[in-house]
Design an enzyme around this catalytic site. Structure first.
Site, PDB file in Angstrom:
ATOM      1  N   ASN A   9       0.880  -1.173   0.000  1.00 41.77           N
ATOM      2  CA  ASN A   9       0.000   0.000   0.000  1.00 41.77           C
ATOM      3  C   ASN A   9       0.918   1.223   0.000  1.00 41.77           C
ATOM      4  O   ASN A   9       1.454   1.600   1.034  1.00 41.77           O
ATOM      5  CB  ASN A   9      -0.891  -0.026   1.252  1.00 41.77           C
ATOM      6  CG  ASN A   9      -1.720   1.241   1.393  1.00 41.77           C
ATOM      7  OD1 ASN A   9      -1.798   2.047   0.456  1.00 41.77           O
ATOM      8  ND2 ASN A   9      -2.342   1.420   2.550  1.00 41.77           N
ATOM      9  N   TRP A  10       1.083   1.782  -1.188  1.00 40.98           N
ATOM     10  CA  TRP A  10       2.027   2.909  -1.314  1.00 40.98           C
ATOM     11  C   TRP A  10       1.510   4.179  -0.638  1.00 40.98           C
ATOM     12  O   TRP A  10       2.258   5.127  -0.445  1.00 40.98           O
ATOM     13  CB  TRP A  10       2.281   3.217  -2.788  1.00 40.98           C
ATOM     14  CG  TRP A  10       3.129   2.209  -3.515  1.00 40.98           C
ATOM     15  CD1 TRP A  10       3.580   0.998  -3.041  1.00 40.98           C
ATOM     16  CD2 TRP A  10       3.634   2.329  -4.847  1.00 40.98           C
ATOM     17  NE1 TRP A  10       4.325   0.370  -4.011  1.00 40.98           N
ATOM     18  CE2 TRP A  10       4.373   1.172  -5.123  1.00 40.98           C
ATOM     19  CE3 TRP A  10       3.522   3.313  -5.834  1.00 40.98           C
ATOM     20  CZ2 TRP A  10       5.014   0.965  -6.354  1.00 40.98           C
ATOM     21  CZ3 TRP A  10       4.152   3.099  -7.067  1.00 40.98           C
ATOM     22  CH2 TRP A  10       4.897   1.942  -7.319  1.00 40.98           C
ATOM     23  N   LYS A  11       0.211   4.218  -0.347  1.00 39.05           N
ATOM     24  CA  LYS A  11      -0.417   5.443   0.175  1.00 39.05           C
ATOM     25  C   LYS A  11      -0.116   6.610  -0.781  1.00 39.05           C
ATOM     26  O   LYS A  11       0.025   6.367  -1.983  1.00 39.05           O
ATOM     27  CB  LYS A  11       0.048   5.714   1.604  1.00 39.05           C
ATOM     28  CG  LYS A  11      -0.123   4.465   2.483  1.00 39.05           C
ATOM     29  CD  LYS A  11      -0.041   4.728   3.953  1.00 39.05           C
ATOM     30  CE  LYS A  11      -0.215   3.411   4.697  1.00 39.05           C
ATOM     31  NZ  LYS A  11      -0.335   3.567   6.126  1.00 39.05           N
ATOM     32  N   GLU A  18      -5.893  -4.613  10.474  1.00 37.30           N
ATOM     33  CA  GLU A  18      -4.878  -3.581  10.652  1.00 37.30           C
ATOM     34  C   GLU A  18      -5.163  -2.806  11.935  1.00 37.30           C
ATOM     35  O   GLU A  18      -5.947  -1.838  11.923  1.00 37.30           O
ATOM     36  CB  GLU A  18      -4.891  -2.605   9.472  1.00 37.30           C
ATOM     37  CG  GLU A  18      -4.523  -3.233   8.146  1.00 37.30           C
ATOM     38  CD  GLU A  18      -3.875  -2.215   7.223  1.00 37.30           C
ATOM     39  OE1 GLU A  18      -2.757  -2.469   6.769  1.00 37.30           O
ATOM     40  OE2 GLU A  18      -4.465  -1.154   6.977  1.00 37.30           O
ATOM     41  N   HIS A  51      -9.721   1.465   4.552  1.00 33.59           N
ATOM     42  CA  HIS A  51      -8.461   1.662   5.290  1.00 33.59           C
ATOM     43  C   HIS A  51      -8.716   2.625   6.446  1.00 33.59           C
ATOM     44  O   HIS A  51      -9.503   3.562   6.321  1.00 33.59           O
ATOM     45  CB  HIS A  51      -7.388   2.219   4.344  1.00 33.59           C
ATOM     46  CG  HIS A  51      -6.032   2.204   4.975  1.00 33.59           C
ATOM     47  ND1 HIS A  51      -5.627   3.163   5.860  1.00 33.59           N
ATOM     48  CD2 HIS A  51      -5.009   1.324   4.887  1.00 33.59           C
ATOM     49  CE1 HIS A  51      -4.399   2.877   6.285  1.00 33.59           C
ATOM     50  NE2 HIS A  51      -4.007   1.763   5.703  1.00 33.59           N
ATOM     51  N   SER A  63       2.865  -1.940  10.398  1.00 35.43           N
ATOM     52  CA  SER A  63       4.305  -2.008  10.676  1.00 35.43           C
ATOM     53  C   SER A  63       4.892  -3.400  10.425  1.00 35.43           C
ATOM     54  O   SER A  63       5.835  -3.803  11.087  1.00 35.43           O
ATOM     55  CB  SER A  63       4.611  -1.534  12.095  1.00 35.43           C
ATOM     56  OG  SER A  63       4.240  -0.171  12.245  1.00 35.43           O
ATOM     57  N   GLY A 103       2.005   2.483  10.670  1.00 31.92           N
ATOM     58  CA  GLY A 103       2.976   3.555  10.497  1.00 31.92           C
ATOM     59  C   GLY A 103       3.659   3.972  11.784  1.00 31.92           C
ATOM     60  O   GLY A 103       4.352   4.992  11.824  1.00 31.92           O
ATOM     61  N   GLU A 138      -7.118   5.031   7.526  1.00 32.15           N
ATOM     62  CA  GLU A 138      -6.882   6.450   7.206  1.00 32.15           C
ATOM     63  C   GLU A 138      -8.109   7.045   6.517  1.00 32.15           C
ATOM     64  O   GLU A 138      -8.414   8.223   6.694  1.00 32.15           O
ATOM     65  CB  GLU A 138      -5.608   6.585   6.355  1.00 32.15           C
ATOM     66  CG  GLU A 138      -4.366   6.364   7.220  1.00 32.15           C
ATOM     67  CD  GLU A 138      -3.153   5.819   6.502  1.00 32.15           C
ATOM     68  OE1 GLU A 138      -3.086   5.871   5.262  1.00 32.15           O
ATOM     69  OE2 GLU A 138      -2.249   5.310   7.209  1.00 32.15           O
ATOM     70  N   GLY A 172       2.620  -1.048   4.268  1.00 36.14           N
ATOM     71  CA  GLY A 172       2.737   0.359   3.917  1.00 36.14           C
ATOM     72  C   GLY A 172       4.185   0.752   3.710  1.00 36.14           C
ATOM     73  O   GLY A 172       4.779   0.511   2.651  1.00 36.14           O
ATOM     74  N   GLY A 173       4.788   1.323   4.735  1.00 36.42           N
ATOM     75  CA  GLY A 173       6.141   1.874   4.629  1.00 36.42           C
ATOM     76  C   GLY A 173       7.155   0.931   3.989  1.00 36.42           C
ATOM     77  O   GLY A 173       7.934   1.345   3.109  1.00 36.42           O
TER      78      GLY A 173
HETATM   79  P1  PGA Z   1       2.488   0.410   7.607  1.00 31.39           P
HETATM   80  O1  PGA Z   1       1.071   0.647   6.905  1.00 31.39           O
HETATM   81  O2  PGA Z   1       3.016  -0.908   7.092  1.00 31.39           O
HETATM   82  O3  PGA Z   1       3.310   1.571   7.179  1.00 31.39           O
HETATM   83  O4  PGA Z   1       2.232   0.368   9.079  1.00 31.39           O
HETATM   84  C1  PGA Z   1       0.187  -0.407   6.676  1.00 31.39           C
HETATM   85  C2  PGA Z   1      -1.094   0.110   6.083  1.00 31.39           C
HETATM   86  O5  PGA Z   1      -1.530   1.199   6.493  1.00 31.39           O
HETATM   87  O6  PGA Z   1      -1.704  -0.511   5.206  1.00 31.39           O
END
Ligand code: PGA
Length: 249
Positions: free
Chosen positions: A10-12, A166, A95, A211, A172, A97, A232-233
């Site tokens: 997930n590049w966001k 999640e 998600h 994470s 994050g 967010e 994500g990251g």
């Molecule tokens: P993260 O993000 O791996 O940076 O914690 C995961 C996500 O939000 O899908």
């Protein structure tokens, strides 16, 4: 036999034409033919670029969100048929967010899942509790309520979804759910799916996100009910993402 794991990046809101090319070149070179499924959920403006870069490979293109509406006066939104035009195979819905920053409700998330299922795209339905909810002992009630809305709206094709657990406190932050904590929630979600789709519950992938990184992926992915990861990251760094893919395969 365990089902194939799914590792979805997930590049966001990250990326750029030049950086995407470098990242995807490195991923494709390092990946070979992975034994797990791999998807990249990229920002919509890059669908065309990433579709071309992934063409002829087994890595799937994914979206990070979609409109529940099919077309019309919805400024800034992307419809499912637009995703189909670019060969998108997965769409993240709900998600945290989007739930937190854009006020998305369980009902809207369920409607988005229905919209993508209607066009043959697999929704990656995100559920997860905040730290306050976990500390108050509400984790089970929260995630089950979130998933129930999707089951209710999509009962007949629930076996086609991917669920992503999640925990909001792990996204994050560098704080990961322990393998036991994650497995416990995945087992609850599996039980809920078994209730809704008894014969298919074991085939529905429940992936973990929050994470996940090169160092902790192996232990998380080894849990009985963890069928992959939403990353994500660490999906923005080719060596890290490749290590996670290797751990899943
Ligand atoms: P993260 O993000 O791996 O940076 O914690 C995961 C996500 O939000 O899908």
């Amino acid at each position: 036999m365990r089902k194939k794991q799914l590792i979805a990046g997930n590049w966001k809101m990250n990326g750029g034409l030049a950086a995407n090319q470098i990242l995807i070149d490195a991923l494709l070179q390092g990946m070979g033919s992975p034994a797990c499924d791999v998807a990249l959920c990229v920002p919509a403006p890059y669908f065309s670029q990433v579709q071309a870069l992934l063409s002829g490979t087994s890595t799937a293109l994914g979206a990070q969100d979609v409109s529940a509406q099919l077309q019309g006066a919805f400024t800034g939104e992307q419809s499912v048929s637009m995703l189909c035009d670019f060969g998108v195979r997965y769409a993240i819905v709900g998600h945290s967010e989007r739930r937190q920053l854009h006020g998305e409700t369980d009902e809207l998330v369920a409607a988005k899942a229905s919209a993508v299922l209607g066009k043959g795209i697999t929704p990656i339905v995100c559920v997860g509790e905040t730290l306050a909810q976990r500390e108050a002992g509400h984790t089970e009630a929260v995630v089950k309520h979130q998933l129930a809305a999707v089951i209710h709206a999509n009962g007949h094709c629930i076996s086609e979804i991917v669920v992503a657990y999640e925990p909001v406190w792990a996204i994050g932050t560098g704080v990961t759910a322990s393998p036991d904590q994650a497995q416990a929630v995945h087992a609850m979600l599996r039980a809920q799916l078994r209730h809704a789709a008894s014969e298919h519950a074991n085939d529905i992938r429940i992936i973990y996100g929050g994470s996940m990184n090169a160092a902790n992926a192996g232990e998380l992915l080894a849990q009985a009910d963890i069928d992959g990861g939403l990353i994500g990251g660490a999906s923005l760094k080719a060596p890290d993402f490749l290590k996670i893919i290797a751990a899943a395969c």
